[in-house]
Design an enzyme around this catalytic site. Sequence first.
Site, PDB file in Angstrom:
ATOM      1  N   ALA A 113      27.911  50.579  38.504  1.00  0.00           N
ATOM      2  CA  ALA A 113      27.156  49.868  37.476  1.00  0.00           C
ATOM      3  C   ALA A 113      27.696  50.220  36.104  1.00  0.00           C
ATOM      4  O   ALA A 113      28.346  51.239  35.916  1.00  0.00           O
ATOM      5  CB  ALA A 113      25.689  50.254  37.560  1.00  0.00           C
ATOM      6  N   THR A 132      32.694  59.167  35.030  1.00  0.00           N
ATOM      7  CA  THR A 132      32.291  57.830  34.623  1.00  0.00           C
ATOM      8  C   THR A 132      32.512  56.811  35.730  1.00  0.00           C
ATOM      9  O   THR A 132      32.319  55.620  35.523  1.00  0.00           O
ATOM     10  CB  THR A 132      33.056  57.376  33.371  1.00  0.00           C
ATOM     11  OG1 THR A 132      34.421  57.735  33.526  1.00  0.00           O
ATOM     12  CG2 THR A 132      32.506  58.035  32.133  1.00  0.00           C
ATOM     13  N   GLY A 133      32.977  57.263  36.883  1.00  0.00           N
ATOM     14  CA  GLY A 133      33.065  56.342  38.016  1.00  0.00           C
ATOM     15  C   GLY A 133      34.444  55.787  38.287  1.00  0.00           C
ATOM     16  O   GLY A 133      34.570  54.717  38.875  1.00  0.00           O
ATOM     17  N   GLU A 138      14.701  78.100  17.303  1.00  0.00           N
ATOM     18  CA  GLU A 138      14.526  76.708  17.739  1.00  0.00           C
ATOM     19  C   GLU A 138      13.634  75.940  16.769  1.00  0.00           C
ATOM     20  O   GLU A 138      13.868  74.764  16.501  1.00  0.00           O
ATOM     21  CB  GLU A 138      13.956  76.645  19.155  1.00  0.00           C
ATOM     22  CG  GLU A 138      14.882  77.189  20.248  1.00  0.00           C
ATOM     23  CD  GLU A 138      16.224  76.485  20.324  1.00  0.00           C
ATOM     24  OE1 GLU A 138      16.291  75.289  19.973  1.00  0.00           O
ATOM     25  OE2 GLU A 138      17.217  77.135  20.711  1.00  0.00           O
TER      26      GLU A 138
HETATM   27  P1  ADP Z   1      35.424  60.111  37.977  1.00  0.00           P
HETATM   28  O1  ADP Z   1      36.380  59.759  39.061  1.00  0.00           O
HETATM   29  O2  ADP Z   1      35.449  59.161  36.816  1.00  0.00           O
HETATM   30  O3  ADP Z   1      35.458  61.533  37.528  1.00  0.00           O
HETATM   31  P2  ADP Z   1      33.524  59.609  40.048  1.00  0.00           P
HETATM   32  O4  ADP Z   1      33.900  58.220  40.397  1.00  0.00           O
HETATM   33  O5  ADP Z   1      33.997  60.694  40.939  1.00  0.00           O
HETATM   34  O6  ADP Z   1      33.934  59.918  38.563  1.00  0.00           O
HETATM   35  O7  ADP Z   1      31.943  59.657  39.914  1.00  0.00           O
HETATM   36  C1  ADP Z   1      31.168  60.653  40.517  1.00  0.00           C
HETATM   37  C2  ADP Z   1      29.841  60.107  40.971  1.00  0.00           C
HETATM   38  O8  ADP Z   1      29.050  59.685  39.876  1.00  0.00           O
HETATM   39  C3  ADP Z   1      29.972  58.877  41.835  1.00  0.00           C
HETATM   40  O9  ADP Z   1      30.147  59.229  43.173  1.00  0.00           O
HETATM   41  C4  ADP Z   1      28.665  58.150  41.603  1.00  0.00           C
HETATM   42  O10 ADP Z   1      27.652  58.668  42.431  1.00  0.00           O
HETATM   43  C5  ADP Z   1      28.322  58.497  40.186  1.00  0.00           C
HETATM   44  N1  ADP Z   1      28.741  57.439  39.257  1.00  0.00           N
HETATM   45  C6  ADP Z   1      29.651  57.571  38.268  1.00  0.00           C
HETATM   46  N2  ADP Z   1      29.786  56.425  37.578  1.00  0.00           N
HETATM   47  C7  ADP Z   1      28.959  55.518  38.157  1.00  0.00           C
HETATM   48  C8  ADP Z   1      28.672  54.152  37.906  1.00  0.00           C
HETATM   49  N3  ADP Z   1      29.260  53.470  36.900  1.00  0.00           N
HETATM   50  N4  ADP Z   1      27.774  53.540  38.692  1.00  0.00           N
HETATM   51  C9  ADP Z   1      27.173  54.221  39.692  1.00  0.00           C
HETATM   52  N5  ADP Z   1      27.408  55.497  39.977  1.00  0.00           N
HETATM   53  C10 ADP Z   1      28.284  56.165  39.233  1.00  0.00           C
HETATM   54 ZN    ZN Z   2      20.684  77.010  17.871  1.00  0.00          ZN
END
Ligand code: ADP
Ligand code: ZN
Length: 661
Positions: free
Chosen positions: A167, A208-209, A431
Amino acid sequence: MYVVGSSFFWTMVVYYFFFRVPGREITWKDFVNNYLAKGMVDRLEVVNKRFVRVIFVSGKSPHEWQYVWFNIGSVDTFERNLETVQQDLGIEVENRLPVVYSTESDGSFLLSLLPTILIIGSLLYTLRRGPAGLGRAGRGMGGLFSVGETTAKVLKDEIDVKFKDVAGCEEAKLEIMEFVNFLKNPKQYEDLGAKIPKGAILTGPPGTGKTLLAKATAGEANVPFITVNGSEFLEMFVGVGPARVRDLFSLARKNAPCILFIDEIDAVGRKRGRGNFGGQSEQENTLNQLLVEMDGFNTTTNVVILAGTNRPDILDPALMRPGRFDRQIYIGPPDIKGRASIFKVHLRPLKLDTILNKDNLARKLASLTPGFSGADIANVCNEAALIAARHLSDAINQKHFEQAIERVIGGLEKKTQVLQPEEKKTVAYHEAGHAVAGWFLEHADPLLKVSIIPRGKGLGYAQYLPKEQYLYTKEQLLDRMCMTLGGRVSEQIFFGRITTGAQDDLKKVTQSAYAQIVQFGMNEKVGQISFDLPRQGDMVLEKPYSEATARLIDEEVRSLINTAYDRTLTLLTEKKAEVEKVALRLLEKEVLDKSDMLDLLGPRPFAEKSTYEEFVEGTGSLDEDTSLPEGLKDWNKDREKEKEETTDEQVARQITGGMPF
Ligand code: ADP
Ligand code: ZN
């Protein structure tokens, strides 16, 4: 081998010192008082920009040594100091010491051979010990050769990730959709004579996916997904990296059509020719092999290569040439709309309290989680379920989500770490200082919560609602610096002493100050310049500006921080009663939220946004995916038809009037 290696080592060490400096080492002060001032020095020789040899006027040498020497930090500083000292001693300009510069071998090239010698030694040693020495479970002599086999994993039928599971990055999906089409109907492209792009680099911060999107591409195209991590090509043995690359690509060819995903490609794809010894040239060979293999693919190979990295800036430009990774797709951190749709994805499988509406909940949570990546959001959803289970609830409610967010931000609550009453008081006033400073500074972020319960990542914390903002003015940055300094200032006002608790704050302030002056050109004296600041983990290279500029920058940074500190001191001295009130309430309740602050301080004198609707106002529709480009909309519609049965998504569509992912 060990003995051979160590005797070599000692030989090197002896060489090193032998070549280096036969004279006697003195200090700068010695030099000035005992030699320069007494007129014994004939000339100075700067060797290798690292040390200075003092040559005596003939016959005046006070020692049995031919000369003495001292170390210098940098040639610039040395020249400046020498200048000043001679001026102070009243030496006429025409009588000043001549300085010559020279380079000499100091034996360090022999030292730089050391790693190679060690590697060859250990290889010979391994060969003599036999294949078992490699530890790779005695496969006869094959044991030695099997290190060239790729460690890639092949996923075939078990890919259950589709575009709807990713997403908040619609543009990236649209870009990558083309690869799906290509893998599904290559003929359509070939008939038109189009050259198919071979691959794309997915860039963006961690979590970030990127991996998810690559996998979803394979899932949509229904082809095998081969993944490998860039660091797996980096081995100490010469030739292993390139061999693994060859093996990987032949694996990909066998599985075609397929998607090959190389995560963290920066490990192998670093810019070449940076002239370090050791592993560097091996990495270059690996990269070259990668380029050769990519060029060897033609359009009929049907393999799409995707790569992920969060450091596109250090990649070798050759990787990005046409015919290789000719597309770069950026996946940024999600904004509030993106976060809402990611929450929707991850809320889908959860069993929620019946009074909660998934859509509204997703929006609410999105407004509470600024700065979270997709991975953080997935983490929050899972934590919430775990917390609910721990409390033996039969459904997850809003409280569980709030606790989960706190936990993801601050780490685990440390019930066992008992603060001494004195320390607790200090944390509370610290704080409270942040909170009150932020309350009365126009451009500081609105406060969400402050807590003095110790957690894994610190003693206390405050959570804010940053605006989704991409441009900042000088005034806005100053307000933020002042708020960050609020903690230390409050300690100063109330206790007249400061503690180590503000280290993290000071680090942030320092970074911001340097960035304003060095990157954003916001300082009058330094001017409109911009240099890259070293990033964490970078080798600190030579500064791209002169020593004089460096000094000016340091001065201006200090003066900027002092200005901010004084401003905060004035503000909090004026609001001392308020800080006290907040601190006392904090000591009593441990956690304060916005309503407590309103109660104690009255309404904040500036307008602020806090709900999802306020945040997205004026940015188009309420949901991010209703403004999709046409192509993806059709694409989604097709997906939707396939999914028609799922009642959950129908409900979602009715409410949002958009596409439910
Ligand atoms: P990257 O490869 O960019 O470091 P990943 O693809 O391994 O990140 O993301 C790790 C987890 O975070 C995924 O398995 C998913 O569960 C969640 N995630 C990250 N981005 C999204 C996204 N855009 N939509 C849904 N889930 C996400
Ligand atoms: Zn502080």
